[in-house]
Design a protein around this motif. Structure first.
Motif, PDB file in Angstrom:
ATOM      1  N   UNK A   1      15.810  37.945  14.322  1.00 19.76           N
ATOM      2  CA  UNK A   1      15.410  39.270  14.783  1.00 19.76           C
ATOM      3  C   UNK A   1      14.966  39.291  16.238  1.00 19.76           C
ATOM      4  N   UNK A   2      15.106  38.179  16.936  1.00 17.68           N
ATOM      5  CA  UNK A   2      14.741  38.137  18.348  1.00 17.68           C
ATOM      6  C   UNK A   2      15.774  38.932  19.159  1.00 17.68           C
ATOM      7  N   UNK A   3      15.348  39.648  20.208  1.00 14.38           N
ATOM      8  CA  UNK A   3      16.308  40.344  21.065  1.00 14.38           C
ATOM      9  C   UNK A   3      17.237  39.342  21.747  1.00 14.38           C
ATOM     10  N   UNK A   4      18.520  39.647  21.743  1.00 12.80           N
ATOM     11  CA  UNK A   4      19.522  38.772  22.342  1.00 12.80           C
ATOM     12  C   UNK A   4      20.510  39.630  23.122  1.00 12.80           C
ATOM     13  N   UNK A   5      20.853  39.193  24.331  1.00 16.08           N
ATOM     14  CA  UNK A   5      21.867  39.881  25.133  1.00 16.08           C
ATOM     15  C   UNK A   5      22.595  38.841  25.960  1.00 16.08           C
ATOM     16  N   UNK A   6      23.876  39.075  26.165  1.00 15.68           N
ATOM     17  CA  UNK A   6      24.648  38.158  26.990  1.00 15.68           C
ATOM     18  C   UNK A   6      26.034  38.692  27.283  1.00 15.68           C
ATOM     19  N   UNK A   7      26.652  38.111  28.287  1.00 17.09           N
ATOM     20  CA  UNK A   7      28.006  38.491  28.680  1.00 17.09           C
ATOM     21  C   UNK A   7      28.996  37.777  27.769  1.00 17.09           C
ATOM     22  N   UNK A   8      29.876  38.544  27.148  1.00 25.36           N
ATOM     23  CA  UNK A   8      30.905  37.997  26.275  1.00 25.36           C
ATOM     24  C   UNK A   8      32.122  37.589  27.098  1.00 25.36           C
ATOM     25  N   UNK A   9      32.576  38.490  27.959  1.00 26.13           N
ATOM     26  CA  UNK A   9      33.699  38.218  28.854  1.00 26.13           C
ATOM     27  C   UNK A   9      33.611  39.156  30.048  1.00 26.13           C
ATOM     28  N   UNK A  10      34.299  38.825  31.102  1.00 25.88           N
ATOM     29  CA  UNK A  10      34.344  39.680  32.278  1.00 25.88           C
ATOM     30  C   UNK A  10      35.766  39.709  32.805  1.00 25.88           C
ATOM     31  N   UNK A  11      36.117  40.824  33.483  1.00 23.59           N
ATOM     32  CA  UNK A  11      37.514  41.014  33.860  1.00 23.59           C
ATOM     33  C   UNK A  11      37.642  42.078  34.943  1.00 23.59           C
ATOM     34  N   UNK A  12      38.771  42.031  35.633  1.00 17.80           N
ATOM     35  CA  UNK A  12      39.128  43.079  36.586  1.00 17.80           C
ATOM     36  C   UNK A  12      39.811  44.170  35.783  1.00 17.80           C
ATOM     37  N   UNK A  13      39.237  45.364  35.805  1.00 19.68           N
ATOM     38  CA  UNK A  13      39.844  46.500  35.106  1.00 19.68           C
ATOM     39  C   UNK A  13      40.827  47.216  36.024  1.00 19.68           C
ATOM     40  N   UNK A  14      40.466  47.311  37.305  1.00 21.94           N
ATOM     41  CA  UNK A  14      41.332  47.970  38.274  1.00 21.94           C
ATOM     42  C   UNK A  14      41.042  47.381  39.647  1.00 21.94           C
ATOM     43  N   UNK A  15      42.101  47.106  40.395  1.00 22.61           N
ATOM     44  CA  UNK A  15      41.963  46.585  41.750  1.00 22.61           C
ATOM     45  C   UNK A  15      43.042  47.210  42.609  1.00 22.61           C
ATOM     46  N   UNK A  16      42.612  47.807  43.710  1.00 23.19           N
ATOM     47  CA  UNK A  16      43.541  48.395  44.665  1.00 23.19           C
ATOM     48  C   UNK A  16      43.190  47.856  46.044  1.00 23.19           C
ATOM     49  N   UNK A  17      44.202  47.334  46.731  1.00 27.62           N
ATOM     50  CA  UNK A  17      44.029  46.837  48.086  1.00 27.62           C
ATOM     51  C   UNK A  17      45.075  47.524  48.953  1.00 27.62           C
ATOM     52  N   UNK A  18      44.601  48.222  49.977  1.00 30.21           N
ATOM     53  CA  UNK A  18      45.515  48.919  50.875  1.00 30.21           C
ATOM     54  C   UNK A  18      45.321  48.406  52.287  1.00 30.21           C
ATOM     55  N   UNK A  19      46.424  48.250  52.966  1.00 31.91           N
ATOM     56  CA  UNK A  19      46.463  47.854  54.361  1.00 31.91           C
ATOM     57  C   UNK A  19      47.311  48.918  55.054  1.00 31.91           C
ATOM     58  N   UNK A  20      46.784  50.163  55.171  1.00 30.15           N
ATOM     59  CA  UNK A  20      47.618  51.310  55.507  1.00 30.15           C
ATOM     60  C   UNK A  20      48.208  51.317  56.911  1.00 30.15           C
ATOM     61  N   UNK A  21      47.610  50.636  57.849  1.00 27.50           N
ATOM     62  CA  UNK A  21      48.092  50.674  59.232  1.00 27.50           C
ATOM     63  C   UNK A  21      48.736  49.351  59.672  1.00 27.50           C
ATOM     64  N   UNK A  22      49.078  48.492  58.712  1.00 23.57           N
ATOM     65  CA  UNK A  22      49.741  47.234  59.066  1.00 23.57           C
ATOM     66  C   UNK A  22      51.155  47.539  59.548  1.00 23.57           C
ATOM     67  N   UNK A  23      51.664  46.843  60.476  1.00 20.45           N
ATOM     68  CA  UNK A  23      51.088  45.677  61.155  1.00 20.45           C
ATOM     69  C   UNK A  23      50.250  46.026  62.379  1.00 20.45           C
ATOM     70  N   UNK A  24      50.206  47.319  62.762  1.00 23.61           N
ATOM     71  CA  UNK A  24      49.456  47.700  63.970  1.00 23.61           C
ATOM     72  C   UNK A  24      47.983  47.305  63.891  1.00 23.61           C
ATOM     73  N   UNK A  25      47.391  47.392  62.704  1.00 20.73           N
ATOM     74  CA  UNK A  25      45.956  47.111  62.573  1.00 20.73           C
ATOM     75  C   UNK A  25      45.603  45.682  62.974  1.00 20.73           C
ATOM     76  N   UNK A  26      46.557  44.771  62.918  1.00 21.34           N
ATOM     77  CA  UNK A  26      46.278  43.379  63.300  1.00 21.34           C
ATOM     78  C   UNK A  26      46.198  43.216  64.820  1.00 21.34           C
ATOM     79  N   UNK A  27      46.578  44.255  65.558  1.00 21.91           N
ATOM     80  CA  UNK A  27      46.513  44.212  67.016  1.00 21.91           C
ATOM     81  C   UNK A  27      45.268  44.914  67.561  1.00 21.91           C
TER      82      UNK A  27
END
Length: 175
Positions: free
Chosen positions: A25-51
């Protein structure tokens, strides 16, 4: 041969160990699993942004959400949004929804709420921070390593703010 009196009784042990008698009956909490649900990476001005020569101005936003999956399991969602802007536009944009399934048993609603909005995000954040750093590096920029966040402090501050708003709405109309 030992008699019954020599057998240790783990259900009543002073060290707190619990036997298999269903009395956990002791309180217990913990992480079962973890994961990326959504990931978005934008590089909208490439290749100009590298200059571009100017340093990007970072706009970093965080949001924490939680929902029950069943009676003992909840999903915590840590949303991180990063927009690195320069004079000519965005260098990069990263949006991440990093989640963890957490198990909680024998906890009050207040304890569950605190775990889902303070302790759970604290446990997930280092892994989400790594995802953001890897994403910015893989987009061709220096890795963005986010500063640590005091989720417990933010949680307590939000509770105090809600209490103050509640007190104001109750007593603020009188005068």
């Amino acid at each position: 041969m030992a008699d019954q009196g020599d057998t240790p009784d783990l259900t009543n042990a002073s060290n707190g160990a619990m036997g298999g008698n269903g009395a956990d009956t002791q309180p217990v909490a913990g992480v079962i699993t973890q994961y990326i649900k959504d990931l978005s990476v934008e590089n909208p001005k490439a290749p100009e942004s590298f200059q571009w020569q100017d340093q990007p101005q970072l706009d970093v936003q965080f949001n924490i959400g939680a929902r029950a999956v069943n009676q003992e399991v909840s999903e915590i969602e840590l949303k991180i949004s990063v927009n690195a802007k320069g004079q000519a536009g965005s260098f990069y944009i990263v949006e991440l929804a990093y989640c963890g399934l957490v198990g909680m048993r024998n906890m009050t609603e207040d304890q569950k709420h605190a775990f889902m909005y303070a302790e759970g995000p604290r446990l997930l954040f280092p892994f989400a921070r790594r995802v953001v750093a890897d994403a910015t590096r893989d987009a061709g920029f220096a890795p963005l390593v986010l500063d640590p966040i005091d989720f417990n402090g933010i949680y307590l501050q939000n509770l105090q703010n809600r209490q103050a708003e509640s007190d104001t709405s109750i007593f603020g109309g009188e005068g």
